[in-house]
Design an enzyme around this catalytic site. Structure first.
Site, PDB file in Angstrom:
ATOM      1  N   ARG A  23       0.804  -1.221   0.000  1.00 20.67           N
ATOM      2  CA  ARG A  23       0.000   0.000   0.000  1.00 20.67           C
ATOM      3  C   ARG A  23       0.837   1.272   0.000  1.00 20.67           C
ATOM      4  O   ARG A  23       0.405   2.297   0.534  1.00 20.67           O
ATOM      5  CB  ARG A  23      -0.935   0.039   1.218  1.00 20.67           C
ATOM      6  CG  ARG A  23      -1.989  -1.045   1.220  1.00 20.67           C
ATOM      7  CD  ARG A  23      -3.221  -0.579   0.481  1.00 20.67           C
ATOM      8  NE  ARG A  23      -4.253  -1.603   0.530  1.00 20.67           N
ATOM      9  CZ  ARG A  23      -5.397  -1.468   1.183  1.00 20.67           C
ATOM     10  NH1 ARG A  23      -5.647  -0.374   1.853  1.00 20.67           N
ATOM     11  NH2 ARG A  23      -6.284  -2.422   1.137  1.00 20.67           N
ATOM     12  N   ARG A  36      -7.147  12.287  -5.826  1.00 20.01           N
ATOM     13  CA  ARG A  36      -8.443  11.701  -5.499  1.00 20.01           C
ATOM     14  C   ARG A  36      -9.566  12.734  -5.378  1.00 20.01           C
ATOM     15  O   ARG A  36     -10.739  12.360  -5.377  1.00 20.01           O
ATOM     16  CB  ARG A  36      -8.334  10.831  -4.246  1.00 20.01           C
ATOM     17  CG  ARG A  36      -7.620   9.508  -4.469  1.00 20.01           C
ATOM     18  CD  ARG A  36      -8.506   8.459  -5.143  1.00 20.01           C
ATOM     19  NE  ARG A  36      -9.385   7.843  -4.162  1.00 20.01           N
ATOM     20  CZ  ARG A  36     -10.623   8.209  -3.899  1.00 20.01           C
ATOM     21  NH1 ARG A  36     -11.182   9.164  -4.581  1.00 20.01           N
ATOM     22  NH2 ARG A  36     -11.318   7.616  -2.970  1.00 20.01           N
ATOM     23  N   ASP A  72      -6.451  -2.601  -7.419  1.00 23.59           N
ATOM     24  CA  ASP A  72      -7.068  -3.202  -6.238  1.00 23.59           C
ATOM     25  C   ASP A  72      -7.287  -4.686  -6.497  1.00 23.59           C
ATOM     26  O   ASP A  72      -7.432  -5.099  -7.647  1.00 23.59           O
ATOM     27  CB  ASP A  72      -8.403  -2.526  -5.913  1.00 23.59           C
ATOM     28  CG  ASP A  72      -8.813  -2.815  -4.474  1.00 23.59           C
ATOM     29  OD1 ASP A  72      -8.299  -2.149  -3.567  1.00 23.59           O
ATOM     30  OD2 ASP A  72      -9.604  -3.740  -4.256  1.00 23.59           O
ATOM     31  N   TYR A 148     -15.517 -10.992   0.049  1.00 20.14           N
ATOM     32  CA  TYR A 148     -16.241  -9.785  -0.402  1.00 20.14           C
ATOM     33  C   TYR A 148     -17.476 -10.160  -1.229  1.00 20.14           C
ATOM     34  O   TYR A 148     -18.534  -9.548  -1.091  1.00 20.14           O
ATOM     35  CB  TYR A 148     -15.320  -8.881  -1.228  1.00 20.14           C
ATOM     36  CG  TYR A 148     -14.395  -8.051  -0.368  1.00 20.14           C
ATOM     37  CD1 TYR A 148     -14.836  -6.888   0.246  1.00 20.14           C
ATOM     38  CD2 TYR A 148     -13.080  -8.444  -0.153  1.00 20.14           C
ATOM     39  CE1 TYR A 148     -14.001  -6.134   1.046  1.00 20.14           C
ATOM     40  CE2 TYR A 148     -12.230  -7.689   0.655  1.00 20.14           C
ATOM     41  CZ  TYR A 148     -12.697  -6.536   1.253  1.00 20.14           C
ATOM     42  OH  TYR A 148     -11.867  -5.802   2.048  1.00 20.14           O
TER      43      TYR A 148
HETATM   44  O1  CP3 Z   1       0.095  -1.459  -2.361  1.00 20.24           O
HETATM   45  C1  CP3 Z   1      -0.232  -0.571  -3.168  1.00 20.24           C
HETATM   46  O2  CP3 Z   1       0.213   0.599  -3.097  1.00 20.24           O
HETATM   47  C2  CP3 Z   1      -1.137  -0.948  -4.334  1.00 20.24           C
HETATM   48  C3  CP3 Z   1      -2.471  -0.741  -4.122  1.00 20.24           C
HETATM   49  C4  CP3 Z   1      -3.426  -1.660  -3.387  1.00 20.24           C
HETATM   50  C5  CP3 Z   1      -4.697  -1.164  -3.024  1.00 20.24           C
HETATM   51  N1  CP3 Z   1      -5.441  -2.183  -2.528  1.00 20.24           N
HETATM   52  C6  CP3 Z   1      -5.093   0.232  -3.216  1.00 20.24           C
HETATM   53  C7  CP3 Z   1      -6.281   0.738  -2.532  1.00 20.24           C
HETATM   54  C8  CP3 Z   1      -3.395  -3.005  -3.027  1.00 20.24           C
HETATM   55  C9  CP3 Z   1      -2.250  -3.989  -3.120  1.00 20.24           C
HETATM   56  C10 CP3 Z   1      -4.683  -3.333  -2.502  1.00 20.24           C
HETATM   57  C11 CP3 Z   1      -5.067  -4.674  -2.076  1.00 20.24           C
HETATM   58  C12 CP3 Z   1      -6.312  -4.883  -1.340  1.00 20.24           C
HETATM   59  N2  CP3 Z   1      -7.511  -4.250  -1.518  1.00 20.24           N
HETATM   60  C13 CP3 Z   1      -6.516  -5.883  -0.364  1.00 20.24           C
HETATM   61  C14 CP3 Z   1      -5.504  -6.893   0.052  1.00 20.24           C
HETATM   62  C15 CP3 Z   1      -4.355  -6.275   0.650  1.00 20.24           C
HETATM   63  C16 CP3 Z   1      -4.432  -5.993   2.089  1.00 20.24           C
HETATM   64  O3  CP3 Z   1      -4.545  -4.819   2.464  1.00 20.24           O
HETATM   65  O4  CP3 Z   1      -4.321  -6.959   2.811  1.00 20.24           O
HETATM   66  C17 CP3 Z   1      -7.853  -5.802   0.077  1.00 20.24           C
HETATM   67  C18 CP3 Z   1      -8.486  -6.653   1.140  1.00 20.24           C
HETATM   68  C19 CP3 Z   1      -8.466  -4.777  -0.676  1.00 20.24           C
HETATM   69  C20 CP3 Z   1      -9.881  -4.348  -0.634  1.00 20.24           C
HETATM   70  C21 CP3 Z   1      -9.936  -2.902  -0.393  1.00 20.24           C
HETATM   71  N3  CP3 Z   1      -9.888  -1.945  -1.373  1.00 20.24           N
HETATM   72  C22 CP3 Z   1      -9.947  -2.244   0.867  1.00 20.24           C
HETATM   73  C23 CP3 Z   1      -9.997  -2.929   2.202  1.00 20.24           C
HETATM   74  C24 CP3 Z   1      -9.913  -0.871   0.607  1.00 20.24           C
HETATM   75  C25 CP3 Z   1      -9.830   0.248   1.602  1.00 20.24           C
HETATM   76  C26 CP3 Z   1     -11.142   0.798   1.949  1.00 20.24           C
HETATM   77  C27 CP3 Z   1     -10.976   2.042   2.823  1.00 20.24           C
HETATM   78  O5  CP3 Z   1     -11.641   3.026   2.505  1.00 20.24           O
HETATM   79  O6  CP3 Z   1     -10.175   2.002   3.743  1.00 20.24           O
HETATM   80  C28 CP3 Z   1      -9.869  -0.691  -0.793  1.00 20.24           C
HETATM   81  C29 CP3 Z   1      -9.745   0.561  -1.512  1.00 20.24           C
HETATM   82  C30 CP3 Z   1      -8.348   0.924  -1.776  1.00 20.24           C
HETATM   83  N4  CP3 Z   1      -7.479   0.104  -2.428  1.00 20.24           N
HETATM   84  C31 CP3 Z   1      -7.702   2.148  -1.448  1.00 20.24           C
HETATM   85  C32 CP3 Z   1      -6.397   2.024  -1.939  1.00 20.24           C
HETATM   86  C33 CP3 Z   1      -5.318   3.063  -1.888  1.00 20.24           C
HETATM   87  C34 CP3 Z   1      -8.323   3.341  -0.777  1.00 20.24           C
HETATM   88  C35 CP3 Z   1      -9.004   4.174  -1.802  1.00 20.24           C
HETATM   89  C36 CP3 Z   1      -9.201   5.586  -1.357  1.00 20.24           C
HETATM   90  O7  CP3 Z   1     -10.133   5.830  -0.571  1.00 20.24           O
HETATM   91  O8  CP3 Z   1      -8.430   6.447  -1.803  1.00 20.24           O
END
Ligand code: CP3
Length: 337
Positions: A23, A36, A72, A148
């Site tokens: 992340r 964003r 994602d 999910y």
């Molecule tokens: O690592 C990186 O920089 C690459 C990006 C990345 C994202 N999600 C970006 C993201 C990666 C590798 C993921 C994987 C991901 N997504 C997982 C598995 C990894 C882990 O954390 O264990 C899971 C379970 C998800 C599902 C998901 N998508 C979640 C839980 C969230 C966050 C929701 C929140 O609002 O907190 C997302 C959205 C997401 N994916 C964001 C990012 C940067 C946040 C988007 C935003 O609000 O800007």
């Protein structure tokens, strides 16, 4: 010369540990928050030029040894016929979650067509950083994705999916296997488009008891990761005490969350390459604390087959100076062979 990260993933000696952060491209970086304002999360990941710009923000800040494509794990929902979006303050929402056991046998559309924006992003990243830095692709694991799809959104305990397992194990198996099929194609596609290393995030699968994990999850990890054609990393949280289940996945590298001691992991895994595992909350300490804790991990891991990372993703308000101290600790190591 192969990338440092690729050499460590193969278990080779490295003059210093390669470093990147899960992340790393997200919300702790101020410019990300600005972008964003203009694009929704899905618009950002589906527009290769924007996703490229976001992917490269941490590269410009820290010069880690790997850039992880900004995307994602949920992208594969669409080729399987699910729609989703990210709701601020809630997280991912699946608009048409699985309706019941009869809804679990899914075939997927062509990933190269449905997820062409990911392919284009990887090509762009290779053009920008390919000679200097490894490009990291990733996919979700079947349990995490299915959780999910079953819950329709984030579910702290993954109960909807675990209930399905209790009531109808064959439907559960079928659903996981539908995800494994699309994930395997997706990772192969990413490698074809230039990913140097791929990580499988089955983050939530560790909630299963060991015998269940062995029966339902492990064979799918093996299927997904067999003969991919690029080094792979497997990451599952809460696997302390049963790292053998990760080692058996067929991944080249075992990802460690922060609850596992690095010394202990080495004892259990021998010379199998590992990735990890600083507690992400340590980045809220001062830079000296970050350097000391990071150095302990580097020393405990030794000079072969270690990719320095956090034990999970960077938290949103993490100070940039701490991330810098973390990366620089790895970069300041100079080992003599
Ligand atoms: O690592 C990186 O920089 C690459 C990006 C990345 C994202 N999600 C970006 C993201 C990666 C590798 C993921 C994987 C991901 N997504 C997982 C598995 C990894 C882990 O954390 O264990 C899971 C379970 C998800 C599902 C998901 N998508 C979640 C839980 C969230 C966050 C929701 C929140 O609002 O907190 C997302 C959205 C997401 N994916 C964001 C990012 C940067 C946040 C988007 C935003 O609000 O800007």
């Amino acid at each position: 010369m192969d990338h440092l990260l690729v050499r460590a993933a193969r278990g080779e000696w490295t003059e210093r540990p390669p470093v990147w952060l899960m992340r790393q491209a997200g919300r702790h970086i101020p410019e990300y928050r600005d972008i964003r304002e203009e694009y929704s999360f899905l618009e950002a990941i589906k527009t290769p030029a924007v996703a490229e710009e976001i992917t490269l923000l941490p590269w410009e800040y820290y010069r880690p040894d790997g850039v992880v494509m900004f995307s994602d794990i949920l992208t594969v929902l669409e080729p399987l016929g699910f729609s989703y979006h990210i709701e601020s303050g809630v997280g991912p929402v699946v608009e048409n979650p699985i309706g019941g056991p009869g809804d679990c046998d899914r075939s997927h559309d062509d990933v190269a067509r449905e997820l062409d924006y990911v392919g284009e992003l990887l090509v762009r990243l290779n053009e920008r950083v390919g000679s200097e830095t490894a490009v990291i692709g990733f996919a979700g694991g079947p349990f995490t994705l299915a959780s999910y799809a079953a819950a329709g959104g984030p579910s702290r305990t993954n109960m909807p999916l675990r209930k399905l397992r209790a009531r109808d194990p064959e439907a559960f198996r079928t659903l996981l296997s539908s995800f494994a099929d699309v994930v395997r194609d997706y990772l192969a596609f990413q490698i074809e488009k230039g990913a140097d290393v791929v990580q499988l995030f089955d983050t939530y699968a560790g909630v299963l008891p060991p015998e269940e994990y062995r029966e339902f999850v492990l064979p799918l990890h093996r299927e997904i990761l067999a003969d991919l054609g690029a080094p792979s990393i497997v990451f599952v949280r809460r696997m302390g005490g049963r790292l053998d289940l990760l080692a058996d996945s067929g991944a080249d590298v075992v990802g460690l969350d922060w609850t596992v001691g690095m010394g202990e992991a080495r004892e259990q895994l021998g010379d199998r390459p590992v990735q990890g595992n600083l507690d992400p909350s340590y980045l809220f300490g001062d830079p000296t604390f970050v350097r000391e804790r990071t150095r302990e991990i580097i020393d405990a891991a030794g000079s072969r087959g270690h990719i320095l990372n956090l034990g999970h993703g960077v938290n949103r308000d993490t100070p940039v100076e701490s991330v810098r101290a973390f990366v620089e600790t790895a970069k300041s190591v100079e080992r003599e062979q």
